[in-house]
Structures are given as C-alpha cells and as structure tokens.
Design a protein around this motif. Sequence first.
Motif, PDB file in Angstrom:
ATOM      1  N   LEU A 286      60.451  44.955  49.206  1.00 50.24           N
ATOM      2  CA  LEU A 286      59.081  45.294  48.831  1.00 50.24           C
ATOM      3  C   LEU A 286      59.133  46.511  47.926  1.00 50.24           C
ATOM      4  O   LEU A 286      59.343  47.633  48.375  1.00 50.24           O
ATOM      5  N   GLY A 287      58.967  46.289  46.632  1.00 49.68           N
ATOM      6  CA  GLY A 287      58.981  47.388  45.684  1.00 49.68           C
ATOM      7  C   GLY A 287      57.673  47.476  44.938  1.00 49.68           C
ATOM      8  O   GLY A 287      56.789  46.638  45.084  1.00 49.68           O
ATOM      9  N   GLY A 288      57.555  48.492  44.107  1.00 50.72           N
ATOM     10  CA  GLY A 288      56.388  48.632  43.262  1.00 50.72           C
ATOM     11  C   GLY A 288      55.385  49.643  43.771  1.00 50.72           C
ATOM     12  O   GLY A 288      55.644  50.388  44.723  1.00 50.72           O
ATOM     13  N   ASN A 289      54.211  49.639  43.149  1.00 58.37           N
ATOM     14  CA  ASN A 289      53.233  50.696  43.407  1.00 58.37           C
ATOM     15  C   ASN A 289      51.799  50.175  43.367  1.00 58.37           C
ATOM     16  O   ASN A 289      51.493  49.198  42.674  1.00 58.37           O
ATOM     17  N   ALA A 290      50.968  50.874  44.103  1.00 54.95           N
ATOM     18  CA  ALA A 290      49.522  50.669  44.049  1.00 54.95           C
ATOM     19  C   ALA A 290      48.903  51.877  43.360  1.00 54.95           C
ATOM     20  O   ALA A 290      49.565  52.892  43.128  1.00 54.95           O
ATOM     21  N   VAL A 291      47.631  51.777  43.033  1.00 55.59           N
ATOM     22  CA  VAL A 291      46.873  52.918  42.535  1.00 55.59           C
ATOM     23  C   VAL A 291      45.686  53.108  43.470  1.00 55.59           C
ATOM     24  O   VAL A 291      45.030  52.127  43.862  1.00 55.59           O
ATOM     25  N   ALA A 292      45.437  54.348  43.854  1.00 58.15           N
ATOM     26  CA  ALA A 292      44.393  54.645  44.826  1.00 58.15           C
ATOM     27  C   ALA A 292      43.465  55.728  44.303  1.00 58.15           C
ATOM     28  O   ALA A 292      43.841  56.536  43.446  1.00 58.15           O
ATOM     29  N   ALA A 293      42.253  55.754  44.833  1.00 57.63           N
ATOM     30  CA  ALA A 293      41.320  56.848  44.577  1.00 57.63           C
ATOM     31  C   ALA A 293      41.460  57.857  45.709  1.00 57.63           C
ATOM     32  O   ALA A 293      41.454  57.479  46.890  1.00 57.63           O
ATOM     33  N   THR A 294      41.617  59.126  45.385  1.00 55.42           N
ATOM     34  CA  THR A 294      41.796  60.135  46.423  1.00 55.42           C
ATOM     35  C   THR A 294      40.446  60.599  46.956  1.00 55.42           C
ATOM     36  O   THR A 294      39.396  60.393  46.343  1.00 55.42           O
ATOM     37  N   ALA A 295      40.511  61.252  48.118  1.00 52.50           N
ATOM     38  CA  ALA A 295      39.291  61.754  48.742  1.00 52.50           C
ATOM     39  C   ALA A 295      38.630  62.840  47.906  1.00 52.50           C
ATOM     40  O   ALA A 295      37.456  63.169  48.134  1.00 52.50           O
ATOM     41  N   ASP A 296      39.348  63.408  46.945  1.00 48.93           N
ATOM     42  CA  ASP A 296      38.792  64.429  46.063  1.00 48.93           C
ATOM     43  C   ASP A 296      38.138  63.835  44.817  1.00 48.93           C
ATOM     44  O   ASP A 296      37.677  64.584  43.945  1.00 48.93           O
ATOM     45  N   ALA A 297      38.108  62.529  44.721  1.00 50.43           N
ATOM     46  CA  ALA A 297      37.505  61.887  43.551  1.00 50.43           C
ATOM     47  C   ALA A 297      36.050  62.329  43.389  1.00 50.43           C
ATOM     48  O   ALA A 297      35.260  62.243  44.334  1.00 50.43           O
ATOM     49  N   LYS A 298      35.720  62.789  42.206  1.00 51.81           N
ATOM     50  CA  LYS A 298      34.362  63.273  41.936  1.00 51.81           C
ATOM     51  C   LYS A 298      33.351  62.135  41.946  1.00 51.81           C
ATOM     52  O   LYS A 298      32.202  62.316  42.314  1.00 51.81           O
TER      53      LYS A 298
END
Length: 405
Positions: A286-298
């Motif tokens: 299982l390789g690779g990456n996701a993209v997430a929104a952080t809790a600090d997102a305006k």
Amino acid sequence: MLLGGCGGGSESSGPLTFMTWANSAEEKGFRGIIDRYQKKNPGAKVEVEIVPPEQMYEKLDTRLAAGEGPDLARIQYQAIGRYSSQGALVDLTDYLGEGYGDAFTPALWQSVLFEDKPYGVPQHTDTFALFYNQKVFDQLGVEVPGSPEEGWTWDRFMEVARQVMDEGAAKYPFAMNWQGDGAAYRWMIYLFQRGGRLLSDDLKTPAINNAAGVDTIAFTQSWFTEKLVPPSTSIKSGELIETLFANGTIAMMLQGDWLMPFLADSMQDEWGVTYMIQDTSMASDLGGNAVAATADAKDPEAAAGFLKFLASDEEMKQFCIDAQFIPVRTSLVQEGLDYKLRPEDMGVFVKQSETVPETMAQEQTFPDFNKVNQVLADELEAAFKTGQTPEDTAKNIESGITEAL
C-alpha cells in the motif's frame, strides 16, 4: 517555494495553502492541476509550499501545534489515522456527499477513513512488483509470469533465487525494499500473502503469534541465512537496492514502480517487471498519498472543493501520467493510462495495485500504527541480523504491540 494557483472558496478567505513534498515530475503535475483549476475558478488561489520529504511531517506537526497549519496537506496513507484521530484533519463527510467513496478502489478508500468517516481524499498510489535482469534470466532460461494469478509462489521464487546463486549469475539473487524504520510495514505484504494478520479485527490486540506469523518470519529470515540477499539490505539498513540492481549486484528486486525512471537512466542491462510473488493469496504494498484539509483550514468548504477537483477522474489521470503514479479511481484502473515511460511495465503495477488487501490497509492506517511499525522494525531486524528465532520474534512482536497499544 510557492506556486501560484487555485482554490474554490470566496476571495475574502484568501488563498488556500497546500503543503507537500514533490520531485520535479510531481511538481509539474501539481502545477498543471493548479493552472487548470484557476482557469475554471477565476479569483481563487492555492499557494503550494514544497518542502523536503524528510521534513514534511516535522514541519506539519510544528505548524499544527501552533494553530498555523496549512489549509491542505499531502499525507502518506500510513499517517492518515494518526492525524485524523488527533483532530488535526477535517471530517469531509458533509463536503464530499453520499457515495463519493464508491468511485475509489476499496483498499485506498479504506485508507482515508477513521471511524468510518473520510479525513482525506486518495490521490494516487504505488505498489510493488518483481524487477528482473533480462540478461540474467535469458542466461538461466527463466520465463516470467504473465498475470497476477500466475505470479510465482514462494517456493518457485526461492527456486529461481537459488538457481541464480548456484550458477553465479549475480553476486546475490535479489533484495527487498524495506530499508529504514519507517518502511518495516512492507514486510506485511508477505504476512498477508500467507493468510496472516498483524492485528485483530478491532485493531486493539496483536494477531501475529500463530503459524502464519511464524512461517512468514521464517520465510523472510531465510533470505538472510541462505545469503540470497545482501546482508546490508535488512530493515534498518541504509542500502539503496535500486543501485545494487542497476549495477548488476542483484538479479531481482522487490520494489516499487517509482524507481523506473531511475533505472531507465542508470541501468545498462535490459530489465523487466513481472508480478509480485504470492503464497496462499496475493498481496502487494500500500503506497501513495492522500490530500487532506487540516483543522486550521480557513475555509473548509473551499478546501474540500479543491480536493474534489484534485481527485477528479480527469485530474487524477493527468497527474498519474505526468508523475508516473497509479490511479485510485476504479474506472481509471480498469481503463489503463497512456504512460510515457515503459507503459507495459506500468500496466503490471496497475494490475498489481488491485491486490492490496483492504484489511491490510485498515491495519496500516489506524491511529497508533507508527508505534506498531517501530515494533516490527526492531524485531524483524533482530531476526534478520542476529538470528533471533521466528518463534521468539513472533512472541516479541506480540508483546511489543500489546505494550504499544
């Protein structure tokens, strides 16, 4: 380095910030996504901060602790659980809509879930297959499998490895890419091939101290005791096995698709790729990456809008072609992509990516997996380098996981 870009929120919220590491191909891919999104969303922006990969999580942790995290972050699947469980990421359920995850391959969608809620969007994956030196295989008269189902069994793989050694076709038959403490989890490929588990269904107790666990430890330990792999390629080694393969020291390597550009530039002998070895079942990395929104997102809604664009069919397809990655949308996996570099070999990896067990993805992405991964690194190193018995290794992993959890 900041790249001008796109976004999806109101102009008053300012540009979205996106923290990631990126090689030149990945940066090109992100630039393309940004340019295309900006054209479709005039006035919206995303500023992409490129950081060295070895500094990514340290910088991210520091900024999150200060309440100054980026709006968006690229995160390895194995780290998603840690961040989501700590409240550092946005629950995207309301932004993505019902059934959004159905378009993704099951193991990869599982990888972004915490308590059955999505805390990121899968963007791409990569996985392992078996690289081989064509010159050596021609010399030995070895033919490679033509499909995942025909992948060599453990016994057949060991026969070929011993043939390489007995006939002196290379200094060592093969090596496995699991070097460094953070990559010990790649050993789990073989555990799942054997029908084993590292953790119980509830992810709260170890499940390795049994026949499948002991057998898998014994199998991988035999690589070192029989001197089929260089002694410098154990878990805590810093050896780059792709260099050993390129210079002919090893005849085969169990390695990821991202190394193909290096081999295309560095290896003089002809080489090829075939499917991963298998035992009672098939499994790969299982390789690779996701993209997430952080809790600090305006502006979480704007951040989620960009994530959906980033992971759309069209953008995922283009990014994976540009950066030589494997898509994680089922439709793209089935369609196949028009890769520029060795498309036939990339097709092997794309098919192989479908053999990643969903259960393994669940184990590798739960919140405390980094602690479990460290236990694996310590105990497997002892088995491979000091001769710790498979039985003792399984017991020690069991007790180490119990203590860690």
